[in-house]
Enzyme design. Structure first.
Site, PDB file in Angstrom:
ATOM      1  N   ASP A 170       0.474  -1.159   0.086  1.00 10.21           N
ATOM      2  CA  ASP A 170      -0.196  -0.574   0.534  1.00 10.21           C
ATOM      3  C   ASP A 170       1.029   1.227   0.052  1.00 10.21           C
ATOM      4  O   ASP A 170       0.361   2.299  -0.063  1.00 10.21           O
ATOM      5  CB  ASP A 170      -1.285  -0.415   1.637  1.00 10.21           C
ATOM      6  CG  ASP A 170       0.065   0.233   2.296  1.00 10.21           C
ATOM      7  OD1 ASP A 170       0.606  -0.738   2.675  1.00 10.21           O
ATOM      8  OD2 ASP A 170      -0.010   0.872   3.313  1.00 10.21           O
ATOM      9  N   TYR A 265      11.042   5.156   1.036  1.00  6.59           N
ATOM     10  CA  TYR A 265      11.321   3.852   1.917  1.00  6.59           C
ATOM     11  C   TYR A 265      13.294   4.463   1.281  1.00  6.59           C
ATOM     12  O   TYR A 265      13.929   3.624   2.294  1.00  6.59           O
ATOM     13  CB  TYR A 265      11.203   2.734   1.749  1.00  6.59           C
ATOM     14  CG  TYR A 265      10.124   2.214   2.407  1.00  6.59           C
ATOM     15  CD1 TYR A 265      10.145   1.586   4.128  1.00  6.59           C
ATOM     16  CD2 TYR A 265       8.403   2.562   2.622  1.00  6.59           C
ATOM     17  CE1 TYR A 265       9.244   0.938   4.517  1.00  6.59           C
ATOM     18  CE2 TYR A 265       7.240   2.547   3.251  1.00  6.59           C
ATOM     19  CZ  TYR A 265       7.723   1.510   4.354  1.00  6.59           C
ATOM     20  OH  TYR A 265       6.858   1.224   5.502  1.00  6.59           O
TER      21      TYR A 265
END
Length: 442
Positions: A170, A265
């Site tokens: 997600d 990330y």
């Protein structure tokens, strides 16, 4: 419209109520005849399930609802398995984060040594679910968003190549919601994106609106100054201080390659020193979750059970759950919706390992995903991805071969780890901590 039977594997998860609320919100698009929960922790699952039973009775009493710890009962007669398991639960996540930090290395749920440790626990758990599904409902599809998705996807590619399992995440969706907010749009579905990379490790190559107008210049200008912190922040699951820092830090990640827009990330791989400096080795993200979301969800569930109704209930629809409904719908009704999935490359990225599990746009229909062509990628991304995909392949090999050596190589190769000696110290601590979960390494 056909009604489907859905099993949520990981029924005791803090995300389960949000998924149930999302399914209930979407019954007109994806009708359900039966909903089941399965978990190997019966006591934890019971609290979530009893609260969800109340929600279902109020909003959709026609849906048959059961929860169980028996795989045969759970997996018999299901069309979709929505899997989000956490082997070892939050106490093990806490160790994944704190052990690397002890050595000055990023301690994170899916990145670096912590993600590798979690991957070594998750592989067996997900393979067990696949085995049950194929035994009791061989025509079902598994929609897996158990983390770390990249390592799980690589393991399932090698160990059950013919399984009907789709690995999804997600995080790009959460970022695209923010992009839509930045552009003043109602929904991320107004955007057409070309994204490529590995899970939690990717870049947007192009973003247009539905008329083909290029949205990249406006987004780049905004992100270069603010990261992905939108002008009008909305509520949702990713709003704690640690997440805000991650969204803000995207501006520094972006500066490294202004041709693309990055997944947040990447900060763990490109700025590991910054991340460690801003981490508290005594109180990590796992502690935040246990003290916040976990307490809040279980408190709300107990309240619903006690009252016997959901009045004043503060459980929220999970933003990532809408993606799962879209995916289930695409398979059930052959919608050919364009979605980001983790699939075997097979030439979609021309100049990259054909067996790598890459995260790219696919058209999804009844036969699963058809990957879209990405073309060639630049040297910088190629180098980053080659290193990281090798880490993921080595972890899957280490699990399969029970190899200490391969796991040491995997941790050494992670961009978050400074040397082989540090990798070995971390690995030895992780082996000790994961005795109950990992295969015995030799």
């Amino acid at each position: 419209m056909k009604k489907h039977s859905v099993l949520v594997a990981g029924g005791g998860s803090t995300f389960t109520p949000g998924i149930v609320l999302m399914l209930l919100d979407n019954l007109d698009r994806f009708p359900i005849r039966s909903l089941k929960f399965y978990d190997n922790d019966g006591a934890r699952q019971e609290i979530v399930a009893e609260a969800c039973k109340v929600l279902l009775k109020e909003k959709a009493p026609q849906i048959e609802f059961t929860y169980t710890t028996d795989p045969e009962v759970a997996f018999t007669d299901v069309d979709f398995v929505m899997a989000h398991i956490r082997v070892g639960k939050y106490p093990m996540r806490e160790l994944d984060e704190k052990i690397p930090l002890k050595y000055g290395v990023v301690g994170q749920e899916t990145c670096g040594p912590g993600g590798i440790a979690y991957g070594m626990r998750s592989i067996g758990g997900v393979l067990e679910l696949v085995k049950y599904m194929e035994k009791y409902s061989p025509n079902a599809w598994m929609l897996n968003y158990s983390n770390p998705a990249a390592i799980v996807a690589e393991a399932t590619r090698v160990l059950c190549p013919d399984s009907k399992i789709l690995n999804i995440c997600d995080m790009p969706i959460g970022i695209e919601n923010r992009m839509a907010n930045i552009l003043g749009m109602e929904s991320r579905k107004e955007l057409e994106v070309m994204y490529y990379g590995l899970n939690h490790f990717g870049w947007w190559k192009s973003i247009t609106d539905k008329n083909g107008a290029d949205m990249m210049p406006a987004l780049k200008e905004y992100v270069s100054k603010n990261g992905y912190v939108p002008p009008n922040p909305e509520g949702g699951q990713h709003v704690e201080a640690s997440w805000n820092d991650t969204f803000a830090k995207a501006k520094d990640v972006y500066a490294l390659d202004p041709e693309t827009l990055p997944n947040t990330y990447l900060k763990y791989y490109l700025f590991p020193d910054y991340v460690v400096e801003h981490s508290n080795p005594e109180y990590t993200r796992a502690n935040e979750v246990m003290d916040n979301r976990e307490k809040q969800v279980f408190t709300e569930c107990r309240k619903i059970i006690e009252l016997g109704n959901s009045e004043g209930c503060e459980l929220e629809v999970d933003e990532h759950a809408s993606y799962i409904v879209d995916l289930a719908r695409a398979i059930a009704f052959n919608t050919k919706e364009r979605m980001l999935l983790i699939v075997e490359n097979q030439g979609a990225i021309e100049n990259f390992d054909s067996t790598a599990m890459v995260e790219i746009p696919c058209l999804v229909g009844s036969n699963g995903p058809e990957p879209l062509r990405v073309g060639s990628i630049p040297q910088f991304q190629h180098g980053m991805m080659s290193q990281q995909v090798s880490v993921e392949k080595l972890v899957a090999e280490a699990w399969t071969e029970k190899s200490y050596q391969k796991l040491w190589q995997a941790i050494t190769l992670s961009k978050t780890v400074p040397s082989a000696s540090v990798a070995k110290s971390i690995l030895d601590d992780l082996v000790e901590a994961n005795k109950a979960f990992w295969p015995e390494l030799h």
